[in-house]
Each structure stands twice: as C-alpha cells, then as structure tokens.
Scaffold this active site. Structure first.
Site, mmCIF file in Angstrom:
data_model
loop_
_atom_site.group_PDB
_atom_site.id
_atom_site.type_symbol
_atom_site.label_atom_id
_atom_site.label_comp_id
_atom_site.label_asym_id
_atom_site.label_seq_id
_atom_site.Cartn_x
_atom_site.Cartn_y
_atom_site.Cartn_z
ATOM 1 N N GLU A 199 -3.823 9.551 4.008
ATOM 2 C CA GLU A 199 -5.174 9.715 4.523
ATOM 3 C C GLU A 199 -5.216 9.595 6.041
ATOM 4 O O GLU A 199 -4.373 8.943 6.665
ATOM 5 C CB GLU A 199 -6.126 8.713 3.866
ATOM 6 C CG GLU A 199 -5.768 7.267 4.087
ATOM 7 C CD GLU A 199 -6.675 6.335 3.272
ATOM 8 O OE1 GLU A 199 -6.349 6.099 2.090
ATOM 9 O OE2 GLU A 199 -7.681 5.862 3.798
ATOM 10 N N CYS A 256 -7.309 8.958 13.478
ATOM 11 C CA CYS A 256 -6.423 7.855 13.100
ATOM 12 C C CYS A 256 -5.482 8.383 12.032
ATOM 13 O O CYS A 256 -5.931 8.869 10.996
ATOM 14 C CB CYS A 256 -7.264 6.700 12.553
ATOM 15 S SG CYS A 256 -6.289 5.375 11.838
ATOM 16 N N CYS A 291 3.410 1.203 2.537
ATOM 17 C CA CYS A 291 3.890 0.321 3.600
ATOM 18 C C CYS A 291 4.591 -0.859 2.950
ATOM 19 O O CYS A 291 4.241 -1.270 1.849
ATOM 20 C CB CYS A 291 2.691 -0.176 4.410
ATOM 21 S SG CYS A 291 3.137 -1.253 5.805
ATOM 22 N N CYS A 320 1.010 -7.198 4.558
ATOM 23 C CA CYS A 320 -0.123 -7.979 5.094
ATOM 24 C C CYS A 320 -1.141 -8.227 3.974
ATOM 25 O O CYS A 320 -1.485 -7.327 3.223
ATOM 26 C CB CYS A 320 -0.779 -7.246 6.263
ATOM 27 S SG CYS A 320 0.357 -6.979 7.633
ATOM 28 N N CYS A 358 -4.545 -6.135 3.541
ATOM 29 C CA CYS A 358 -4.467 -4.686 3.734
ATOM 30 C C CYS A 358 -4.207 -3.950 2.426
ATOM 31 O O CYS A 358 -3.311 -4.306 1.661
ATOM 32 C CB CYS A 358 -3.362 -4.376 4.745
ATOM 33 S SG CYS A 358 -3.180 -2.616 5.066
ATOM 34 N N CYS A 411 -8.209 0.736 5.712
ATOM 35 C CA CYS A 411 -6.889 1.353 5.604
ATOM 36 C C CYS A 411 -6.445 1.471 4.150
ATOM 37 O O CYS A 411 -6.384 0.489 3.434
ATOM 38 C CB CYS A 411 -5.839 0.494 6.303
ATOM 39 S SG CYS A 411 -6.192 0.250 8.006
HETATM 40 N N1 SAH Z 1 1.009 -1.317 10.483
HETATM 41 C C1 SAH Z 1 0.291 -1.208 11.706
HETATM 42 C C2 SAH Z 1 -0.785 -0.132 11.721
HETATM 43 C C3 SAH Z 1 -1.645 0.042 10.516
HETATM 44 S S1 SAH Z 1 -2.914 -1.116 10.192
HETATM 45 C C4 SAH Z 1 -0.279 -2.553 12.094
HETATM 46 O O1 SAH Z 1 -0.116 -3.507 11.355
HETATM 47 O O2 SAH Z 1 -0.838 -2.665 13.174
HETATM 48 C C5 SAH Z 1 -4.108 -0.956 11.472
HETATM 49 C C6 SAH Z 1 -4.883 -2.239 11.749
HETATM 50 O O3 SAH Z 1 -5.827 -2.515 10.711
HETATM 51 C C7 SAH Z 1 -3.997 -3.453 11.841
HETATM 52 O O4 SAH Z 1 -4.456 -4.289 12.868
HETATM 53 C C8 SAH Z 1 -4.216 -4.094 10.490
HETATM 54 O O5 SAH Z 1 -3.852 -5.436 10.499
HETATM 55 C C9 SAH Z 1 -5.689 -3.853 10.278
HETATM 56 N N2 SAH Z 1 -6.165 -3.948 8.907
HETATM 57 C C10 SAH Z 1 -5.564 -3.583 7.762
HETATM 58 N N3 SAH Z 1 -6.336 -3.814 6.698
HETATM 59 C C11 SAH Z 1 -7.476 -4.354 7.171
HETATM 60 C C12 SAH Z 1 -8.674 -4.807 6.555
HETATM 61 N N4 SAH Z 1 -8.844 -4.767 5.247
HETATM 62 N N5 SAH Z 1 -9.637 -5.281 7.390
HETATM 63 C C13 SAH Z 1 -9.463 -5.310 8.722
HETATM 64 N N6 SAH Z 1 -8.364 -4.902 9.346
HETATM 65 C C14 SAH Z 1 -7.372 -4.429 8.582
#
Ligand code: SAH
Length: 355
Positions: A94, A107, A114, A118, A121, A335
């Site tokens: 996406e 974006c 991935c 995290c 996420c 995301c």
């Molecule tokens: N892997 C990379 C880029 C993808 S995530 C990274 O970690 O930076 C892009 C951003 O969105 C990151 O800061 C991630 O921590 C954040 N993110 C992911 N899921 C989220 C959520 N449910 N709420 C808020 N931020 C989120």
C-alpha cells in the site's frame, strides 16, 4: 530460464550499456529512460516514438514493472487517497497520497511486510514476506501519478517495511527518483524513516545525500524502548544519537525524530524532559504522532490535552516540534492496515471456499 532484466531498476548508464550491447544507438536508451521515468509509461506499448518491432522485442526481453491498482480509498475528510497495489507475484503493498498546499506527498512501502516487530505497528504482524525492488518502490509513485494526473512533490519512505533492511534497493531507488534525467524529485523533498539500524544509518550518512533522515525514537530510555521496539535490544539510544550526529555532520541535514505518543506509556512530563535532553545537543525536529490504535494491540492514543502539553514542554525548551496531522483517519490510515485487511479477507475466502 534466464531471469529477465528488471529494466525500470537500471540507471541511465546501465540502460545505455544494455542498449549498446544489443546493437542499438545510445539515444534509444535515453528515449526509453524518459518514457519510464519522466512520462511514467505503464508499458512498452505506450512508447510510441519507438518502432513496434522494437517495443515487441523489449516486452519479450525485459521485465517491465508496472503496478496494478487493486483498490483506492479516498478520505472524505481531507482527500487523502490510499492505494493498494498488486505486484507481479501476487503480493500486495500500500501507498498513501496526501494533498498539501506545498505540493502532493506520497508515502511508499519498502518491503512486503516487515520483520522489525514494533509492538504498535500493523505492518509487522505477519513478519517479512520479501524486499521490494527499486522499480517496485518507484512505480508506487509513478502509478499514483498516472492515476491522479498530478505531480508528486514529496516522497516519504514511511509505509510498510524497514527501508534500511532493504538498503541496496533503497539506495538505487533514491538514485533513480532524484536523477535529473528522471522524475527529478529534489533530494530535500525525500524522507527516509528508520526504526534505527545503526550501521545502515552511518552508511547512508556517507552517501552524503541531501535527504532527510527520520528516526523512529518513540521512547527516551533503552528500557522503555525495548518494550515498544525489539530493535532496541540490538542498538542503544546512545548509539542512535551518535549515528544521528554523524548523519548531520556528513550531510548538514537536520534529523527528524518521530515520537508516537501512546497513552500512559511514553507521554508523561518525565518522558518530555528526557526527550529534551536527548534532542537538545542535536540539530533536530520532533514530529509527534498520536498513536493510531490497531485492533491487534491495546495501545491507546494520548488525549489531545496531553499531546499539546508535551509539545509545549518541548518548545519551551527550544526543541522544534510539530504534531502530525492525522490524514485519512476514515480510510484505514495506519501503516499496513489496508494491506492487512485485504490479506485477511483473502485468507478467509480461501479457507471457506478453497483456493
Ligand atoms: N520502518 C520504518 C518506516 C515505517 S513506519 C520506521 O520504523 O521508521 C513509519 C512510522 O510510523 C514510524 O515512526 C513508525 O514507528 C510509525 N508507526 C507505525 N505504526 C504506527 C501506529 N499504529 N501509530 C503511530 N505510528 C505508527
């Protein structure tokens, strides 16, 4: 069978070499490169100043990556559009298109799934499927341009995937995206976001590009960060801050810290104080993101007053901070949520009706 060359991932020099080795004139490569990367053609068939026979030969000889739109969701609130694309192997990724006064932003995803894990996420829940090719990253932008008919001004690599975990393809993607013979997006309008893979952050610094590096920090101590991000077991905050200083030293580019505020987890006054301590020595900007709750986890957003208080505290201490506007809240904005929904629905249908 010999693997076909992925023609959209070649630089102009490589494409020229390829054409010349096939007995073609060098300018043929220039024409094709322009069709692919400036006019964002969807296929060889569209390259009308090349002979039909030549286009036919190319279609047989090369892989032409052109993503297929599976679904487009448009936000009624702010016009944000979320695209679900099918890759040639059937995987889906996406991308998000956001309309801003200063130009449109896209974006993009850098991987299918991935493996960083995290906790908050959605993109990581099923692990990593595979890396995206440079052409597959580029064509998310090109396909959106074809669809909207509008120019893309800014690109953020903040969709599904950890870009630094796909470093070589990322770098090639950045080279092609910002190439003066291609779409020529200014390096300053490109941001790469990482959960903090220190060796790759340092490698990127040494490329001396003018892109913005965003670090997903989300916590101010290793102990707290480990609870949210498994990568914190591998690299300490101290190592991250050193890598950020190094990036600034090598490129002169201000670092962005992303900090997703999770209610009761990382949003206290003490967290703000610790963040000020980390951020003060660096030339940086803090982007506060109200966490976007996903149904698989019970994290909640900090309330609006808390978010504002957190921001005020940073600003009072001369830390430049913004609260990320929530775009497309009504369209599975977080995301990986759209892709995940699609994959889950497909799985459900298959389990009921077979493949
Ligand atoms: N892997 C990379 C880029 C993808 S995530 C990274 O970690 O930076 C892009 C951003 O969105 C990151 O800061 C991630 O921590 C954040 N993110 C992911 N899921 C989220 C959520 N449910 N709420 C808020 N931020 C989120």
């Amino acid at each position: 069978m010999e693997q076909k060359i992925d023609i959209k991932s070649l630089t102009l020099d490589e494409l020229t070499e390829e054409m010349v080795s096939r007995g073609e004139k060098a300018f043929r490569a220039k024409q094709m490169y322009e069709w692919m990367h400036v006019k964002v053609a969807g296929s060889f068939a569209e390259m009308t100043n090349l002979s039909g026979k030549f286009r036919q030969e190319c279609a047989e000889r090369y892989e032409y990556i052109s993503l297929e739109i599976v679904q487009v969701q448009e936000s009624k609130i702010d016009g944000t559009r979320k695209f679900l694309f099918a890759l040639p192997d059937g995987n889906v990724v996406e991308s998000v298109w956001m309309k801003y006064k200063h130009g449109n932003s896209v974006c993009i995803s850098s991987q299918v799934g991935c493996r960083m894990g995290c906790r908050f996420c959605a993109s990581t829940l099923d692990g990593l499927e595979r890396n995206l090719l440079p052409s597959e990253m580029l064509d998310q932008i090109y396909a959106i341009t074809r669809y909207t008919g509008e120019r893309v001004a800014n690109v953020v690599v903040m969709g599904t995937g950890e870009p630094m975990d796909n470093y070589d393809n990322l770098l090639r993607f950045l080279t092609l995206l910002t190439d003066k013979n291609g779409l020529h997006i200014s390096q300053r309008n490109v941001t790469v976001s990482t959960c903090g893979l220190v060796p790759q952050m340092r490698r990127l610094a040494e490329e001396k590009l003018q892109i913005t590096l965003a670090l997903s920090l989300h916590a101010t101590t290793d102990e707290k960060r480990k609870k949210l991000m498994p990568v914190a077991f591998k690299y300490s905050i101290k190592e991250l801050m050193e890598a950020c200083s190094y990036y600034f030293e090598m490129t002169g580019r201000r670092i962005t810290f992303e900090y997703s505020l999770v209610g009761g987890v990382n949003d206290t006054d003490e967290d703000a104080r610790e963040l000020i301590e980390l951020a003060s020595p660096l030339c940086c900007h803090v982007n506060l993101i109200p966490v976007n709750p996903i149904k698989e986890r019970d994290y909640v957003q900090s309330d609006a007053g808390r978010i504002q208080a957190f921001k005020n505290k940073l600003e009072k201490n001369k830390i430049n901070a913004t609260i990320r506007r929530e775009m497309g809240r009504d369209i599975d904005g977080a995301c990986g949520q759209l892709r995940r929904k699609h994959v889950e629905e497909k799985r459900h249908v298959e389990s009921v009706f077979g493949n």
